[in-house]
Write an enzyme that holds these catalytic residues in place. Sequence first.
Site, PDB file in Angstrom:
ATOM      1  N   LYS A 180       5.888  27.002   0.704  1.00 55.97           N
ATOM      2  CA  LYS A 180       4.615  27.196   0.008  1.00 55.97           C
ATOM      3  C   LYS A 180       4.615  26.271  -1.207  1.00 55.97           C
ATOM      4  CE  LYS A 180       0.804  29.633   0.069  1.00 55.97           C
ATOM      5  NZ  LYS A 180       0.022  30.132   1.205  1.00 55.97           N
ATOM      6  N   ASP A 227      -4.832  26.677   0.903  1.00 50.77           N
ATOM      7  CA  ASP A 227      -4.740  28.078   0.450  1.00 50.77           C
ATOM      8  C   ASP A 227      -5.841  28.191  -0.599  1.00 50.77           C
ATOM      9  OD1 ASP A 227      -2.931  30.626   0.601  1.00 50.77           O
ATOM     10  OD2 ASP A 227      -3.177  30.317  -1.537  1.00 50.77           O
TER      11      ASP A 227
HETATM   12  P1  NDP Z   1     -10.539  30.482  -1.327  1.00 46.11           P
HETATM   13  O1  NDP Z   1     -10.203  29.692  -2.525  1.00 46.11           O
HETATM   14  O2  NDP Z   1     -11.371  29.861  -0.254  1.00 46.11           O
HETATM   15  O3  NDP Z   1     -11.268  31.850  -1.755  1.00 46.11           O
HETATM   16  C1  NDP Z   1     -10.672  32.745  -2.627  1.00 46.11           C
HETATM   17  C2  NDP Z   1     -11.678  33.847  -2.915  1.00 46.11           C
HETATM   18  O4  NDP Z   1     -11.032  34.878  -3.638  1.00 46.11           O
HETATM   19  C3  NDP Z   1     -12.842  33.388  -3.765  1.00 46.11           C
HETATM   20  O5  NDP Z   1     -13.983  34.126  -3.450  1.00 46.11           O
HETATM   21  C4  NDP Z   1     -12.343  33.719  -5.177  1.00 46.11           C
HETATM   22  O6  NDP Z   1     -13.372  33.912  -6.117  1.00 46.11           O
HETATM   23  C5  NDP Z   1     -11.616  35.019  -4.923  1.00 46.11           C
HETATM   24  N1  NDP Z   1     -10.574  35.226  -5.931  1.00 46.11           N
HETATM   25  C6  NDP Z   1      -9.518  34.428  -6.199  1.00 46.11           C
HETATM   26  N2  NDP Z   1      -8.792  34.949  -7.207  1.00 46.11           N
HETATM   27  C7  NDP Z   1      -9.422  36.087  -7.573  1.00 46.11           C
HETATM   28  C8  NDP Z   1      -9.171  37.072  -8.543  1.00 46.11           C
HETATM   29  N3  NDP Z   1      -8.115  36.992  -9.348  1.00 46.11           N
HETATM   30  N4  NDP Z   1     -10.032  38.119  -8.636  1.00 46.11           N
HETATM   31  C9  NDP Z   1     -11.093  38.209  -7.812  1.00 46.11           C
HETATM   32  N5  NDP Z   1     -11.389  37.292  -6.877  1.00 46.11           N
HETATM   33  C10 NDP Z   1     -10.564  36.258  -6.759  1.00 46.11           C
HETATM   34  O7  NDP Z   1      -9.143  30.988  -0.729  1.00 46.11           O
HETATM   35  P2  NDP Z   1      -8.801  31.489   0.742  1.00 46.11           P
HETATM   36  O8  NDP Z   1      -9.945  32.237   1.299  1.00 46.11           O
HETATM   37  O9  NDP Z   1      -8.244  30.359   1.491  1.00 46.11           O
HETATM   38  O10 NDP Z   1      -7.582  32.472   0.447  1.00 46.11           O
HETATM   39  C11 NDP Z   1      -7.778  33.852   0.106  1.00 46.11           C
HETATM   40  C12 NDP Z   1      -6.482  34.616   0.317  1.00 46.11           C
HETATM   41  O11 NDP Z   1      -6.077  34.489   1.690  1.00 46.11           O
HETATM   42  C13 NDP Z   1      -5.276  34.148  -0.507  1.00 46.11           C
HETATM   43  O12 NDP Z   1      -4.469  35.269  -0.805  1.00 46.11           O
HETATM   44  C14 NDP Z   1      -4.544  33.234   0.458  1.00 46.11           C
HETATM   45  O13 NDP Z   1      -3.170  33.120   0.141  1.00 46.11           O
HETATM   46  C15 NDP Z   1      -4.741  33.997   1.754  1.00 46.11           C
HETATM   47  N6  NDP Z   1      -4.576  33.217   2.957  1.00 46.11           N
HETATM   48  C16 NDP Z   1      -5.369  32.123   3.213  1.00 46.11           C
HETATM   49  C17 NDP Z   1      -5.218  31.433   4.398  1.00 46.11           C
HETATM   50  C18 NDP Z   1      -6.133  30.325   4.771  1.00 46.11           C
HETATM   51  O14 NDP Z   1      -6.066  29.885   5.938  1.00 46.11           O
HETATM   52  N7  NDP Z   1      -7.007  29.849   3.888  1.00 46.11           N
HETATM   53  C19 NDP Z   1      -4.155  31.771   5.355  1.00 46.11           C
HETATM   54  C20 NDP Z   1      -3.422  32.987   5.041  1.00 46.11           C
HETATM   55  C21 NDP Z   1      -3.627  33.632   3.856  1.00 46.11           C
HETATM   56  P3  NDP Z   1     -13.707  32.741  -7.187  1.00 46.11           P
HETATM   57  O15 NDP Z   1     -14.325  31.644  -6.377  1.00 46.11           O
HETATM   58  O16 NDP Z   1     -14.612  33.376  -8.144  1.00 46.11           O
HETATM   59  O17 NDP Z   1     -12.375  32.338  -7.778  1.00 46.11           O
END
Ligand code: NDP
Length: 444
Positions: A125, A165
């Site tokens: 990671k 991510d």
């Molecule tokens: P994105 O950056 O596309 O989206 C993240 C989302 O979560 C946004 O809506 C963001 O809001 C919100 N968010 C982030 N931090 C916070 C916080 N502290 N409080 C509230 N909302 C928050 O990321 P992903 O969708 O790619 O990833 C989301 C999760 O899924 C992570 O935990 C990641 O590790 C996990 N994951 C992702 C994979 C992938 O293929 N993308 C694979 C496996 C796991 P805002 O825009 O306002 O920050």
Amino acid sequence: MNYVQRVLEELKKKNPCEPEFHQAAEEILLSLAPVVERHPEYEKAALLERFTEPERAVLFRVPWVDDRGAVHVNKGYRVQFNSAIGPYKGGLRFHPSVNLSIIKFLGLEQILKNSLTGLPIGGGKGGSDFDPKGKSEGEIMRFCQSFMTELFRHIGQDTDVPAGDIGVGGREIGYLFGQYKRLRGEHVGVLTGRGLSYGGSLVRTEATGYGLVYMVEEAMNCRGETLSGKKVIVSGSGNVALYACEKAQALGATVIAMYDSDGYVLDMGGIDLAVMKQIKEVERGRIKEYAARVKGAKYFEGCRGIWSVPCDVALPCATQNEIGGESARRLVAGGVKYVGEGANMPTDPEGIEVFRRAGVVFLPAKAANAGGVATSALEMAQSSGRMYWTFEEVDAKLREIMVGIYHNMDGAAKEYGVAGDYVAGANIAGFLKVAEAMTAQGIV
Ligand code: NDP
């Protein structure tokens, strides 16, 4: 003191000030107790000590210049945790909260997640404390180029294959790949999540969210239920959340609430995904906009309130520790029966305990969100074979993998006397394969 407790205590002593890493290691190690009891040879080979120590951690400086000419310096990380079953594989996260503890917790989880997919990929990671929010296109590109200018010497299609991510989507992967290609002079599958015009795989964008819903659906089917007509809450509104919402709605559920880090929207008629995608994917705007555009939708400041909305299924898809004990209790009071973790470690230990006691079917991240990395591995296979599979082919493989993971962890939980405890089942099933490979490869 038993083996697991001793390793855990030493890990905390040797890695102070890394709370997220401690949390992930504790959850994993405690559930491995019955495994090491059955395999005393693991203690002699210091297997858990080696398993929880990264093979390599690279920390580097990422200098870049903003549009006004000011110079900034961010931290860069790549933790290459375990390559026993294949090249390191795991995403890059760009978010101001990123630090070594977070990258190590994610890397450790990734080893088991990748093992669970049944595909030949090790765990790693990386990321940076860079905040992409509010940055111009030029700033994003220059940052990605600077980040790759150091990272390129540590990765490769057969050694370490990063992906996206939080904060790293298709745009960032494009800039990172462009710089890698320029530095190395080779067009190879060194990053996954690439655009379709330069080696990406169909379904990669949708994979984590779709895969999550496939697993929830399988868990429901095994209990004589379906998603049809169910009320679902999805937290976050990024990559994972949007496609979890899409698949849940395609299977007949109604997604009634979503959030970003400012607040949540409630739309009892069902989230209008076209509007949500326009705001989040195209305009990169705030979720508040949704309530202004969709009649009947309401916006609430702050995220936590979302967990008080009554629902059948909760899919936390934003970030770690979104659901603590209190939020879990509210979900239980609101009638939740299934929780599928789309984000990594979104439920804290107290929250997991609340769900366990209430008999909620809890599908932990390392199993439930493995669809993204599984499809990344399918992208790697297509890259090396110089071929492309259709959307339907990849989607069918993804579904098969998710159903397979569900039954693998379900079987492991039963075999080790903790039927229905999928936290333990996923940890045990993922670990057994890695432990076997590590044992076969000697003390390395
Ligand atoms: P994105 O950056 O596309 O989206 C993240 C989302 O979560 C946004 O809506 C963001 O809001 C919100 N968010 C982030 N931090 C916070 C916080 N502290 N409080 C509230 N909302 C928050 O990321 P992903 O969708 O790619 O990833 C989301 C999760 O899924 C992570 O935990 C990641 O590790 C996990 N994951 C992702 C994979 C992938 O293929 N993308 C694979 C496996 C796991 P805002 O825009 O306002 O920050």
